[in-house]
Design a protein around this motif. Structure first.
Motif, PDB file in Angstrom:
ATOM      1  N   ASN A  32     -10.435 -40.788 -58.873  1.00 35.82           N
ATOM      2  CA  ASN A  32     -11.550 -40.556 -59.882  1.00 35.82           C
ATOM      3  C   ASN A  32     -12.628 -40.962 -59.663  1.00 35.82           C
ATOM      4  N   GLY A  33     -13.685 -40.740 -60.380  1.00 33.93           N
ATOM      5  CA  GLY A  33     -14.902 -41.454 -60.196  1.00 33.93           C
ATOM      6  C   GLY A  33     -15.127 -42.143 -61.388  1.00 33.93           C
ATOM      7  N   THR A  34     -15.871 -42.963 -61.471  1.00 34.37           N
ATOM      8  CA  THR A  34     -15.972 -44.051 -62.757  1.00 34.37           C
ATOM      9  C   THR A  34     -17.310 -44.164 -63.310  1.00 34.37           C
ATOM     10  N   ILE A  35     -17.195 -43.996 -64.645  1.00 28.30           N
ATOM     11  CA  ILE A  35     -18.377 -44.247 -65.719  1.00 28.30           C
ATOM     12  C   ILE A  35     -18.544 -45.667 -66.180  1.00 28.30           C
ATOM     13  N   TYR A  36     -19.332 -46.393 -66.025  1.00 33.67           N
ATOM     14  CA  TYR A  36     -19.679 -47.778 -66.689  1.00 33.67           C
ATOM     15  C   TYR A  36     -20.631 -47.647 -67.787  1.00 33.67           C
ATOM     16  N   TYR A  37     -20.223 -47.976 -68.845  1.00 36.33           N
ATOM     17  CA  TYR A  37     -21.144 -47.863 -69.929  1.00 36.33           C
ATOM     18  C   TYR A  37     -21.046 -49.235 -70.805  1.00 36.33           C
ATOM     19  N   ASN A  38     -22.250 -49.211 -71.672  1.00 37.81           N
ATOM     20  CA  ASN A  38     -22.544 -50.374 -72.603  1.00 37.81           C
ATOM     21  C   ASN A  38     -21.376 -50.360 -73.517  1.00 37.81           C
ATOM     22  N   ARG A  39     -20.593 -51.433 -73.905  1.00 38.76           N
ATOM     23  CA  ARG A  39     -19.476 -51.379 -74.799  1.00 38.76           C
ATOM     24  C   ARG A  39     -19.939 -51.236 -76.266  1.00 38.76           C
ATOM     25  N   GLU A  40     -21.369 -51.376 -76.331  1.00 37.51           N
ATOM     26  CA  GLU A  40     -21.630 -51.108 -77.805  1.00 37.51           C
ATOM     27  C   GLU A  40     -21.294 -49.655 -78.093  1.00 37.51           C
ATOM     28  N   ILE A  41     -21.229 -48.866 -77.232  1.00 34.23           N
ATOM     29  CA  ILE A  41     -20.911 -47.236 -77.167  1.00 34.23           C
ATOM     30  C   ILE A  41     -19.443 -47.035 -77.447  1.00 34.23           C
ATOM     31  N   TYR A  42     -19.163 -46.848 -78.685  1.00 28.68           N
ATOM     32  CA  TYR A  42     -17.700 -46.755 -78.983  1.00 28.68           C
ATOM     33  C   TYR A  42     -17.229 -45.321 -79.105  1.00 28.68           C
ATOM     34  N   TYR A  43     -17.901 -44.336 -78.931  1.00 26.77           N
ATOM     35  CA  TYR A  43     -17.655 -42.835 -78.865  1.00 26.77           C
ATOM     36  C   TYR A  43     -16.531 -42.374 -78.045  1.00 26.77           C
ATOM     37  N   ASP A  44     -16.013 -41.212 -78.359  1.00 24.36           N
ATOM     38  CA  ASP A  44     -14.861 -40.798 -77.266  1.00 24.36           C
ATOM     39  C   ASP A  44     -15.605 -40.207 -76.253  1.00 24.36           C
ATOM     40  N   LEU A  45     -15.691 -40.700 -75.193  1.00 26.22           N
ATOM     41  CA  LEU A  45     -16.073 -40.232 -73.986  1.00 26.22           C
ATOM     42  C   LEU A  45     -15.263 -39.321 -73.468  1.00 26.22           C
ATOM     43  N   ARG A  46     -15.858 -38.047 -73.009  1.00 30.54           N
ATOM     44  CA  ARG A  46     -15.008 -37.270 -72.130  1.00 30.54           C
ATOM     45  C   ARG A  46     -16.126 -36.719 -71.095  1.00 30.54           C
ATOM     46  N   ALA A  47     -15.606 -36.602 -69.874  1.00 32.06           N
ATOM     47  CA  ALA A  47     -16.342 -36.228 -68.790  1.00 32.06           C
ATOM     48  C   ALA A  47     -15.673 -35.290 -67.675  1.00 32.06           C
ATOM     49  N   THR A  48     -16.324 -34.719 -67.039  1.00 30.59           N
ATOM     50  CA  THR A  48     -15.755 -34.028 -65.844  1.00 30.59           C
ATOM     51  C   THR A  48     -16.580 -34.256 -64.533  1.00 30.59           C
ATOM     52  N   ALA A  49     -16.055 -33.595 -63.380  1.00 27.77           N
ATOM     53  CA  ALA A  49     -16.864 -33.944 -61.951  1.00 27.77           C
ATOM     54  C   ALA A  49     -18.119 -33.171 -62.163  1.00 27.77           C
ATOM     55  N   GLN A  50     -18.159 -32.117 -63.196  1.00 27.94           N
ATOM     56  CA  GLN A  50     -19.634 -31.164 -63.041  1.00 27.94           C
ATOM     57  C   GLN A  50     -20.566 -31.673 -64.128  1.00 27.94           C
ATOM     58  N   ASP A  51     -19.847 -32.157 -65.114  1.00 23.01           N
ATOM     59  CA  ASP A  51     -20.578 -32.963 -66.051  1.00 23.01           C
ATOM     60  C   ASP A  51     -20.393 -34.381 -66.538  1.00 23.01           C
ATOM     61  N   VAL A  52     -20.889 -35.376 -66.235  1.00 20.66           N
ATOM     62  CA  VAL A  52     -20.358 -36.677 -66.793  1.00 20.66           C
ATOM     63  C   VAL A  52     -21.117 -36.965 -68.082  1.00 20.66           C
ATOM     64  N   PHE A  53     -21.700 -35.925 -68.718  1.00 25.99           N
ATOM     65  CA  PHE A  53     -22.013 -36.131 -70.223  1.00 25.99           C
ATOM     66  C   PHE A  53     -21.438 -35.140 -70.846  1.00 25.99           C
ATOM     67  N   TYR A  54     -20.194 -34.606 -70.456  1.00 22.94           N
ATOM     68  CA  TYR A  54     -19.722 -33.627 -70.965  1.00 22.94           C
ATOM     69  C   TYR A  54     -19.630 -33.403 -72.495  1.00 22.94           C
ATOM     70  N   ASN A  55     -19.501 -34.152 -73.216  1.00 22.81           N
ATOM     71  CA  ASN A  55     -19.314 -34.176 -74.817  1.00 22.81           C
ATOM     72  C   ASN A  55     -20.203 -35.078 -75.439  1.00 22.81           C
ATOM     73  N   ILE A  56     -21.307 -35.437 -74.789  1.00 26.77           N
ATOM     74  CA  ILE A  56     -22.216 -36.136 -75.515  1.00 26.77           C
ATOM     75  C   ILE A  56     -22.886 -35.790 -76.899  1.00 26.77           C
ATOM     76  N   HIS A  57     -23.021 -34.432 -76.935  1.00 22.72           N
ATOM     77  CA  HIS A  57     -23.283 -33.688 -78.196  1.00 22.72           C
ATOM     78  C   HIS A  57     -22.442 -34.026 -79.188  1.00 22.72           C
ATOM     79  N   GLU A  58     -21.156 -34.641 -78.815  1.00 22.71           N
ATOM     80  CA  GLU A  58     -20.165 -34.690 -79.932  1.00 22.71           C
ATOM     81  C   GLU A  58     -20.183 -36.198 -80.326  1.00 22.71           C
ATOM     82  N   TRP A  59     -20.578 -37.027 -79.583  1.00 26.22           N
ATOM     83  CA  TRP A  59     -20.583 -38.566 -79.684  1.00 26.22           C
ATOM     84  C   TRP A  59     -20.726 -38.943 -81.208  1.00 26.22           C
TER      85      TRP A  59
END
Length: 500
Positions: free
Chosen positions: A473-500
């Motif tokens: 795996n790769g790893t996303i480090y993010y601010n813990r204030e972000i409580y949204y359901d993060l999904r990411a892929t190898a091609q797009d680490v912001f895969y579902n940012i439009h759904e947060w």
């Protein structure tokens, strides 16, 4: 002949380039990771986050001029592509409404409702322009499209890619960014966000997906190196950081999200060595390996085991039959077939008076790979092989692998978006056995559409040219204030940012 030699050298460079430095995660650090993950539910009452600070590696926002991986991870926010990889390593349509693949011809029809962030229409001419920009770039997009012989505009909403060789997974490679024709100096995209000031991204009001999530603006924060990025995460000047390195999880005071990557960890086999030239002996070694134990111990939850040379979550594997798991009964049956049924007083298999031995080459600057090698040694000793480990510095490791100075070696290679094994199999089938050459031939037949994936996997597991262990795996480090359901892929680490 010269061309084949150059291709072999390039393949070997890609193969060895997949190896990276790693560290073993301690129990204390594992607890830290768990604490980071549960922090969201145990300490805070969260409010919606509308502003994000994300890392970027350089000034340019032209994806074909970007050289750092950090910057390339930002590109999918600004630029749409024809297709988009999904978490199962398949492809979803993005600005393409259809993709028709027939042999070496791939015809793409565009959506009718796609506009650039300046409000102008996106057409096939823009796709052709972007392809030509990719060819001139010095980053990964050039290699990604290396199988394309040419691109022809058929109409405003249709374009044809002509391939050098047929590839059933070519649609996975249509993930290159689409720029407005002629905008390279001041690039314009059609992505979810647009440039709205110096290093500031804002929602793109013309995005074809219409509905955006809660993140209204993204501040791009230039980060010269990984250490600076981790410090920025700790101090709060960075909210979101992706790291594609096999390493100890860093303490940033935030949360983490793992991103499955197509980085294949495997055991390479030198089938020019006497016993290893026998497919049954290679099968026996594969059956002695406990992949689950190796991957879980060395990587914790930073990797997933696989018994085939693809990520185990790949959607095309779900309906296929593959052998997997440690199998001592198979080990004993194969040893009997090989006539290796005599042992010395310590339980090691002997031929005459000599023990049957095997040595494992590994990069000793990589602690995780060293741990895998040492565990593998004990697994092979358990079935009677006199296994040893030779750990050498990375430069010497590369030389020994290139010159085939090993019995087994612990390797890693990063596959492209279409999970192409050509480089790996090309290296491992030089001066090789007939069975392994048949594996390469069956692989090429499958990619060209004249054999099935099941046909290839059966040939692969019968010949065992290498032993897959897992994908990391790769790893996303993010601010813990972000409580949204993060999904990411190898091609797009912001895969579902439009759904947060």
């Amino acid at each position: 002949m010269k061309k084949k030699w150059i291709l072999w050298i390039a393949a070997l460079s890609l193969l060895l380039g997949g190896c990276s430095f790693e560290s073993v995660m301690s129990d204390d650090l594992m607890m830290t990771v768990q604490n980071q993950n549960v922090a969201q539910t145990s300490e805070y009452a969260y409010e919606d986050v509308a502003f994000l600070q994300a890392a970027v590696g350089e000034d340019t926002l032209n994806p074909y001029e970007m050289t750092s991986d950090t910057s390339l991870r930002i590109a999918p926010l600004l630029y749409d592509s024809l297709t988009k990889l999904n978490p199962q390593y398949g492809y979803d349509l993005c600005i393409a409404s259809s993709v028709e693949l027939q042999g070496t011809s791939c015809t793409v029809t565009l959506r009718q409702d796609v506009l650039f962030s300046d409000g102008t229409d996106l057409t096939a001419a823009d796709v052709q322009y972007s392809y030509r920009q990719a060819l001139r770039s010095d980053n990964a997009y050039t290699a990604q499209l290396s199988n394309v012989a040419g691109v022809s505009v058929l109409s405003d909403d249709q374009i044809r890619f002509t391939l050098e060789e047929a590839d059933v997974l070519f649609p996975n490679l249509l993930t290159f960014p689409i720029l407005k024709n002629g905008s390279a100096a001041d690039p314009v995209g059609s992505g979810r966000y647009r440039l709205a000031g110096e290093n500031m991204l804002a929602e793109n009001p013309y995005w074809y997906g219409k509905s955006m999530g809660k993140i209204e603006k993204i501040q791009l924060v230039q980060q010269p190196d990984r250490e600076t990025s981790f410090y920025s995460m700790k101090t709060g000047s960075l909210d979101y950081l992706f790291v594609d390195e096999d390493e100890t999880i860093a303490e940033t005071g935030g949360s983490i999200c793992y991103v499955p990557m197509p980085n294949l960890i495997y055991i390479g086999i030198n089938d020019s060595r006497s016993r290893l030239s026998n497919a049954r002996f290679r099968q026996m070694i594969a059956a002695a390996v406990d992949r689950v134990s190796l991957i879980e111990t060395a990587y914790y939850d930073r990797a997933q085991e696989t018994s085939v040379p693809f990520p185990s979550s790949w959607e095309q594997l779900s309906s296929l039959t593959v052998e997997s798991g440690q199998d001592f009964e198979k080990v004993q049956a194969l040893l009997a077939e090989l006539g290796l049924d005599k042992r010395d007083d310590e339980g090691y298999i002997i031929m005459g008076t000599r023990r049957v031995s095997v040595d494992i080459l590994v990069n000793n600057e990589n602690e995780t790979k060293m741990q895998i090698a040492e565990m593998l040694r004990e697994m092979l000793r358990l079935v009677g092989l006199d296994a040893t480990v030779t750990g050498v510095p990375f430069d010497e490791y590369q030389t020994r692998v290139a010159e085939r100075q090993y019995d087994l070696y612990i390797g890693e290679v990063k596959l492209k978006d279409n999970l192409d094994l050509t480089a790996l199999l090309t290296v491992l089938t030089q001066q090789t056995t007939e069975e392994n050459l048949q594996v390469l031939e069956r692989y090429q037949q499958w990619r060209q559409g004249t054999a099935t994936l099941q046909n290839f996997l059966e040939a692969f597991q019968s010949a065992t040219p290498l032993i897959p262990l897992g994908t990391r795996n790769g790893t996303i480090y993010y601010n813990r204030e972000i409580y949204y359901d993060l999904r990411a892929t190898a091609q797009d680490v912001f895969y579902n940012i439009h759904e947060w």
